[in-house]
Design a protein around this motif. Structure first.
Motif, PDB file in Angstrom:
ATOM      1  N   THR A  61       0.832  -1.206   0.000  1.00  0.00           N
ATOM      2  CA  THR A  61       0.000   0.000   0.000  1.00  0.00           C
ATOM      3  C   THR A  61       0.865   1.254   0.000  1.00  0.00           C
ATOM      4  OG1 THR A  61      -1.794  -1.125   1.164  1.00  0.00           O
ATOM      5  CG2 THR A  61      -1.752   1.282   1.285  1.00  0.00           C
ATOM      6  N   LEU A  62       1.901   1.250   0.814  1.00  0.00           N
ATOM      7  CA  LEU A  62       2.800   2.401   0.877  1.00  0.00           C
ATOM      8  C   LEU A  62       3.583   2.564  -0.424  1.00  0.00           C
ATOM      9  CD1 LEU A  62       4.109   1.911   4.535  1.00  0.00           C
ATOM     10  CD2 LEU A  62       2.460   3.621   3.736  1.00  0.00           C
ATOM     11  N   ALA A  63       3.949   1.429  -1.045  1.00  0.00           N
ATOM     12  CA  ALA A  63       4.665   1.495  -2.322  1.00  0.00           C
ATOM     13  C   ALA A  63       3.785   2.091  -3.409  1.00  0.00           C
ATOM     14  CB  ALA A  63       5.145   0.100  -2.718  1.00  0.00           C
ATOM     15  N   GLU A  64       2.509   1.692  -3.426  1.00  0.00           N
ATOM     16  CA  GLU A  64       1.579   2.234  -4.421  1.00  0.00           C
ATOM     17  C   GLU A  64       1.416   3.742  -4.282  1.00  0.00           C
ATOM     18  OE1 GLU A  64      -1.998   0.082  -3.817  1.00  0.00           O
ATOM     19  OE2 GLU A  64      -1.226  -1.805  -4.666  1.00  0.00           O
ATOM     20  N   LEU A  75       5.677   5.989  -1.516  1.00  0.00           N
ATOM     21  CA  LEU A  75       6.318   6.382  -0.266  1.00  0.00           C
ATOM     22  C   LEU A  75       7.527   5.532   0.107  1.00  0.00           C
ATOM     23  CD1 LEU A  75       3.100   7.037   1.872  1.00  0.00           C
ATOM     24  CD2 LEU A  75       4.644   8.744   0.877  1.00  0.00           C
ATOM     25  N   LEU A  76       7.808   4.479  -0.639  1.00  0.00           N
ATOM     26  CA  LEU A  76       8.939   3.616  -0.323  1.00  0.00           C
ATOM     27  C   LEU A  76      10.125   3.896  -1.227  1.00  0.00           C
ATOM     28  CD1 LEU A  76       7.519   0.023   0.321  1.00  0.00           C
ATOM     29  CD2 LEU A  76       7.923   1.867   1.952  1.00  0.00           C
ATOM     30  N   TYR A  77      11.318   3.711  -0.702  1.00  0.00           N
ATOM     31  CA  TYR A  77      12.515   3.755  -1.545  1.00  0.00           C
ATOM     32  C   TYR A  77      13.579   2.835  -0.949  1.00  0.00           C
ATOM     33  CZ  TYR A  77      14.593   7.109   1.818  1.00  0.00           C
ATOM     34  OH  TYR A  77      15.084   7.728   2.944  1.00  0.00           O
ATOM     35  N   PRO A  78      14.419   2.249  -1.806  1.00  0.00           N
ATOM     36  CA  PRO A  78      15.481   1.367  -1.321  1.00  0.00           C
ATOM     37  C   PRO A  78      16.634   2.174  -0.740  1.00  0.00           C
ATOM     38  CG  PRO A  78      15.629   1.579  -3.696  1.00  0.00           C
ATOM     39  CD  PRO A  78      14.395   2.336  -3.280  1.00  0.00           C
ATOM     40  N   CYS A  79      17.282   1.590   0.250  1.00  0.00           N
ATOM     41  CA  CYS A  79      18.377   2.264   0.944  1.00  0.00           C
ATOM     42  C   CYS A  79      19.477   1.256   1.234  1.00  0.00           C
ATOM     43  CB  CYS A  79      17.848   2.897   2.223  1.00  0.00           C
ATOM     44  SG  CYS A  79      19.122   3.546   3.324  1.00  0.00           S
ATOM     45  N   TRP A  80      20.713   1.704   1.122  1.00  0.00           N
ATOM     46  CA  TRP A  80      21.854   0.830   1.366  1.00  0.00           C
ATOM     47  C   TRP A  80      22.665   1.262   2.584  1.00  0.00           C
ATOM     48  CZ3 TRP A  80      19.719   2.038  -3.226  1.00  0.00           C
ATOM     49  CH2 TRP A  80      19.332   0.977  -4.039  1.00  0.00           C
ATOM     50  N   THR A 119       2.536  -0.432  13.896  1.00  0.00           N
ATOM     51  CA  THR A 119       1.468   0.373  13.304  1.00  0.00           C
ATOM     52  C   THR A 119       0.445  -0.502  12.602  1.00  0.00           C
ATOM     53  OG1 THR A 119       3.045   2.194  12.981  1.00  0.00           O
ATOM     54  CG2 THR A 119       1.003   2.264  11.706  1.00  0.00           C
ATOM     55  N   ALA A 120       0.932  -1.429  11.778  1.00  0.00           N
ATOM     56  CA  ALA A 120       0.028  -2.312  11.051  1.00  0.00           C
ATOM     57  C   ALA A 120      -0.824  -3.143  12.006  1.00  0.00           C
ATOM     58  CB  ALA A 120       0.831  -3.220  10.121  1.00  0.00           C
ATOM     59  N   ASP A 121      -0.214  -3.635  13.084  1.00  0.00           N
ATOM     60  CA  ASP A 121      -0.933  -4.507  14.010  1.00  0.00           C
ATOM     61  C   ASP A 121      -1.970  -3.753  14.833  1.00  0.00           C
ATOM     62  OD1 ASP A 121       0.479  -6.661  13.112  1.00  0.00           O
ATOM     63  OD2 ASP A 121       1.897  -6.689  14.775  1.00  0.00           O
ATOM     64  N   LEU A 179       1.598   7.028   9.726  1.00  0.00           N
ATOM     65  CA  LEU A 179       1.544   5.769   8.990  1.00  0.00           C
ATOM     66  C   LEU A 179       0.136   5.176   9.008  1.00  0.00           C
ATOM     67  CD1 LEU A 179       4.909   4.065  10.066  1.00  0.00           C
ATOM     68  CD2 LEU A 179       4.283   4.767   7.739  1.00  0.00           C
ATOM     69  N   LEU A 180      -0.529   5.235  10.146  1.00  0.00           N
ATOM     70  CA  LEU A 180      -1.900   4.726  10.232  1.00  0.00           C
ATOM     71  C   LEU A 180      -2.806   5.455   9.243  1.00  0.00           C
ATOM     72  CD1 LEU A 180      -2.258   4.311  14.097  1.00  0.00           C
ATOM     73  CD2 LEU A 180      -2.607   2.483  12.425  1.00  0.00           C
ATOM     74  N   ARG A 181      -2.628   6.737   9.133  1.00  0.00           N
ATOM     75  CA  ARG A 181      -3.445   7.510   8.192  1.00  0.00           C
ATOM     76  C   ARG A 181      -3.129   7.131   6.748  1.00  0.00           C
ATOM     77  NH1 ARG A 181      -2.489  13.151  11.567  1.00  0.00           N
ATOM     78  NH2 ARG A 181      -4.152  12.819  13.107  1.00  0.00           N
ATOM     79  N   GLN A 182      -1.872   6.806   6.451  1.00  0.00           N
ATOM     80  CA  GLN A 182      -1.506   6.435   5.084  1.00  0.00           C
ATOM     81  C   GLN A 182      -2.120   5.101   4.668  1.00  0.00           C
ATOM     82  OE1 GLN A 182      -0.029   9.039   3.572  1.00  0.00           O
ATOM     83  NE2 GLN A 182      -0.228   9.790   5.691  1.00  0.00           N
TER      84      GLN A 182
END
Length: 319
Positions: free
Chosen positions: A94-97, A100-105, A195-197, A222-225
């Motif tokens: 859902t967040l990716a759609e 809001l997500l990005y990969p990090c190293w 948050t998800a739980d 996050l809950l609102r997102q």
């Protein structure tokens, strides 16, 4: 109304854990609410099933019952975070759609991402350089090693009224920064899972230690997102050792084995906890029913409680 216990089974519960869970239980039961028990066992290196069993037994010994969750079941299970990866994948999607997500190293903070933050951890936000990487750069980095995944938070102030500490505000970008939501080894991070739980399990009241107060604006956002209701939050003071540090399961500070050896009965230990919460004038034996009649948030202290050194030494010797 539904409250919850959400301990990490990474060792024997200590006095600080019991203090928070007692207040969560009193808060829920004082208004006729339900209590849920969820095991936050994300960290495969520290959490064990034997600790979870012992934790549940310790709560039962003290009389802190629950209506749903670990060992009982219920409509929102499973109630162990290690078994909820499918649910977290859905939230991550859902967040990716939403972009809001990005990969990090960056790996410095990765080891601690599965656990709840501690009061002394650096929380100031920062602009992660990975957030601005081009697609070509991301492919190049992925070929070297898998990334962890962060959530891109906005430059936005989130405010809420804590039921015990009052109005709170934080700028997500400046004060918190982009949180890790999944480590590079696939383990989901604390901020995503809790948050998800709370959202999926219908938790309406969160009572926990004030060390988690700075995480609350992020969890609300996050809950609102993900389209979940935001619960009411009540944070409680910490119990600390005489040198000021927070009680630790790893160090076995004032853990249940020492407490049971020293206090013997649930009523005696409840008397100590009730006194620490300012519900009793002195630490004397008391029942949960009696504490329930005395409970009021207006009586609970706001400052952290520093344990007496002589008392700590005496309890520790009983371990």
């Amino acid at each position: 109304m539904k409250g919850r216990f959400a301990p990490s089974p990474s060792g024997r519960v200590h006095l600080g854990n019991l203090f928070s869970m007692l207040l969560a239980w009193l808060d829920a039961r004082s208004v006729g609410g339900r209590v849920l028990l969820r095991m936050e066992d994300l960290d495969p290196e520290r959490c064990r099933e034997s600790y979870a069993h012992q934790l549940a037994d310790d709560l039962r010994w003290l009389g802190l019952d629950w209506d749903e969750g670990y060992g009982i079941g219920g409509p929102a299970g499973p109630y162990r975070q290690s078994q909820r990866s499918a649910q977290y994948e859905t939230v991550l999607g859902t967040l990716a759609e939403r972009g809001l997500l990005y990969p990090c190293w960056c790996t410095r903070a990765e080891r601690m991402a599965a656990g709840a933050p501690h009061p002394d951890e650096k929380r100031r936000g920062h602009a992660c350089p990975c957030r601005s990487f081009s697609e070509a750069k991301r492919r190049e980095m992925t070929a070297v090693r898998p990334p962890l995944w962060r959530c891109a938070v906005p430059d936005q102030i989130v405010s809420f009224t804590d039921g015990h500490y009052g109005l709170q505000s934080a700028n997500l970008a400046c004060d918190i920064g982009d949180p890790i939501l999944r480590r590079s080894d696939g383990v989901f991070a604390y901020q995503l899972a809790v948050t998800a739980d709370d959202g999926a399990m219908g938790v309406t009241r969160v009572v926990r230690g004030r060390d988690l107060l700075p995480s609350t604006p992020l969890q609300i956002w996050l809950l609102r997102q993900i389209g979940r209701p935001v619960p009411a939050y009540f944070h409680v003071p910490l119990l600390t050792m005489p040198d000021g540090r927070r009680l630790s399961k790893r160090e076995r500070d004032l853990d249940m084995s020492a407490l049971q050896s020293s206090y013997g009965t649930p009523q005696q230990l409840l008397g100590l906890l009730g006194w620490l919460a300012d519900l009793l004038p002195k630490p004397e034996p008391v029942t949960l029913a009696e504490l329930l009649n005395l409970f009021s948030w207006s009586r609970v202290p706001k400052t952290d409680v520093i344990m007496d050194k002589e008392w700590v030494d005496k309890i520790t010797k009983r371990r």
